[in-house]
Design an enzyme around this catalytic site. Structure first.
Site, PDB file in Angstrom:
ATOM      1  N   LYS A 239       0.853  -1.189   0.000  1.00 31.67           N
ATOM      2  CA  LYS A 239       0.000   0.000   0.000  1.00 31.67           C
ATOM      3  C   LYS A 239       0.889   1.238   0.000  1.00 31.67           C
ATOM      4  O   LYS A 239       1.866   1.315   0.758  1.00 31.67           O
ATOM      5  CB  LYS A 239      -0.893   0.007   1.246  1.00 31.67           C
ATOM      6  CG  LYS A 239      -2.130   0.893   1.116  1.00 31.67           C
ATOM      7  CD  LYS A 239      -3.150   0.279   0.188  1.00 31.67           C
ATOM      8  CE  LYS A 239      -4.522   0.937   0.340  1.00 31.67           C
ATOM      9  NZ  LYS A 239      -5.529   0.307  -0.539  1.00 31.67           N
TER      10      LYS A 239
ATOM     11  N   THR B 251      -4.207  -5.158   0.760  1.00 30.33           N
ATOM     12  CA  THR B 251      -3.560  -3.859   0.978  1.00 30.33           C
ATOM     13  C   THR B 251      -4.402  -2.967   1.879  1.00 30.33           C
ATOM     14  O   THR B 251      -3.868  -2.079   2.548  1.00 30.33           O
ATOM     15  CB  THR B 251      -3.272  -3.151  -0.356  1.00 30.33           C
ATOM     16  OG1 THR B 251      -4.500  -2.858  -1.034  1.00 30.33           O
ATOM     17  CG2 THR B 251      -2.376  -4.008  -1.234  1.00 30.33           C
TER      18      THR B 251
ATOM     19  N   HIS C  53      22.066  27.719 -10.536  1.00 30.12           N
ATOM     20  CA  HIS C  53      22.865  28.844 -11.020  1.00 30.12           C
ATOM     21  C   HIS C  53      22.136  30.180 -10.884  1.00 30.12           C
ATOM     22  O   HIS C  53      20.926  30.283 -11.069  1.00 30.12           O
ATOM     23  CB  HIS C  53      23.235  28.634 -12.486  1.00 30.12           C
ATOM     24  CG  HIS C  53      23.991  27.370 -12.747  1.00 30.12           C
ATOM     25  ND1 HIS C  53      25.249  27.144 -12.231  1.00 30.12           N
ATOM     26  CD2 HIS C  53      23.656  26.260 -13.463  1.00 30.12           C
ATOM     27  CE1 HIS C  53      25.659  25.943 -12.632  1.00 30.12           C
ATOM     28  NE2 HIS C  53      24.715  25.390 -13.368  1.00 30.12           N
TER      29      HIS C  53
END
Length: 287
Positions: free
Chosen positions: A11, A58, A248
């Protein structure tokens, strides 16, 4: 012929907010996303024949995440992940391995005008605490802690000189530049006897100390010095991996406007960006 060579299931994206309520309404919060995956040889039958008799639903796994969060006492998500893995291995004899992956939002206490940190009011920070706990039958759990999305910048004390040049090189050397990065890192341990929350805070301190207090001749050097500082200050840390993108910010070209450039206005560039990664391991002396 087709052969199943590996399988796991579970899950994902189970959202949990756990509040530990102490005396005088002093609360501690864990706000996290959890993923649980199970491994086991007997799970192959559901892939090969559709036999679901050994499949832990699940939905059951999701509910277990919440039950263990309420039932157990823990001081860190690393401890919680160990407890969760232990539960699945103890409950289902055919489960051979459990992987618990969590991403925790960081909430710090609000400090009000009286200078005091509030007991139950919080402000969310940007960085994410990541945790992976891998539990296997008859083996000690393996814990990996980490941090994501820690954005830092300094506006001087960074340069980049002496690099290799060839016919495709256009970058100018500099002794003074803006250095910004988003720290992503993880680290492993050589023991389970760890104050995981304290190590997480120490990792951030090492990042801040090295980044802010040393001149950076390259992102690579800064990366190594951060990891070296963590390893020297936390004996329980065995290995550190860091990923530092170079965010940058180039000086704006005022020459086109016939205006003198005094190096106070810059143009941040999101992409492309440099990406520097490294893995540093503790050195063990040989007697």
């Amino acid at each position: 012929m087709a052969t199943l060579i590996d399988n796991r299931y579970g899950k994902a994206r189970v959202r949990v907010l756990r509040v530990f309520k102490g005396p005088n309404e002093y609360h501690k919060v864990f706000d996290f996303d959890c993923r649980v995956l199970l491994r086991g040889a007997e799970f192959s039958e559901t892939y090969l024949t559709g036999d679901n008799s050994k499949v832990v639903a699940t939905d059951t796994m999701k509910n277990t995440v919440y039950v263990i969060a309420q039932k157990e006492e823990f001081k860190s998500l690393e401890e919680y992940g160990i407890l969760l893995g232990k539960h699945f291995l103890a409950t289902y004899s055919w489960v051979n391995g459990v992987e618990v992956v969590m991403r925790e939002n960081q909430w710090r206490r609000i400090k009000t005008s009286n200078g005091k940190e509030q007991a139950h009011s919080f402000q969310r920070d940007r960085e994410i605490h990541s945790v992976t706990v891998t539990s296997s039958r008859d083996k000690s759990p393996v814990v990996v802690s980490g941090i994501d999305d820690l954005l830092i910048m300094k506006t001087t004390q960074s340069g980049f000189e002496g690099f290799h040049r060839d016919k495709y090189t256009s970058l100018k050397e500099t002794k003074d530049r803006v250095f910004a990065t988003v720290v992503t890192a993880n680290w492993t341990y050589n023991t389970l006897s760890v104050d995981y929350s304290k190590v997480f805070e120490q990792f951030k301190l090492s990042v801040f100390d090295i980044f802010a207090q040393t001149y950076s001749r390259s992102v690579q050097e800064t990366l190594f010095l951060i990891a070296k500082d963590v390893i020297s200050k936390v004996p329980q840390v065995e290995q550190v991996h860091l990923s530092l993108p170079n965010k940058h910010a180039f000086g704006f070209d005022f020459s086109r406007l016939n205006i003198e450039n005094n190096q106070t206005v810059f143009q941040p560039v999101e992409e492309p960006s440099g990406l520097i990664e490294g893995t540093i391991k503790r050195s063990h002396s040989r007697l």
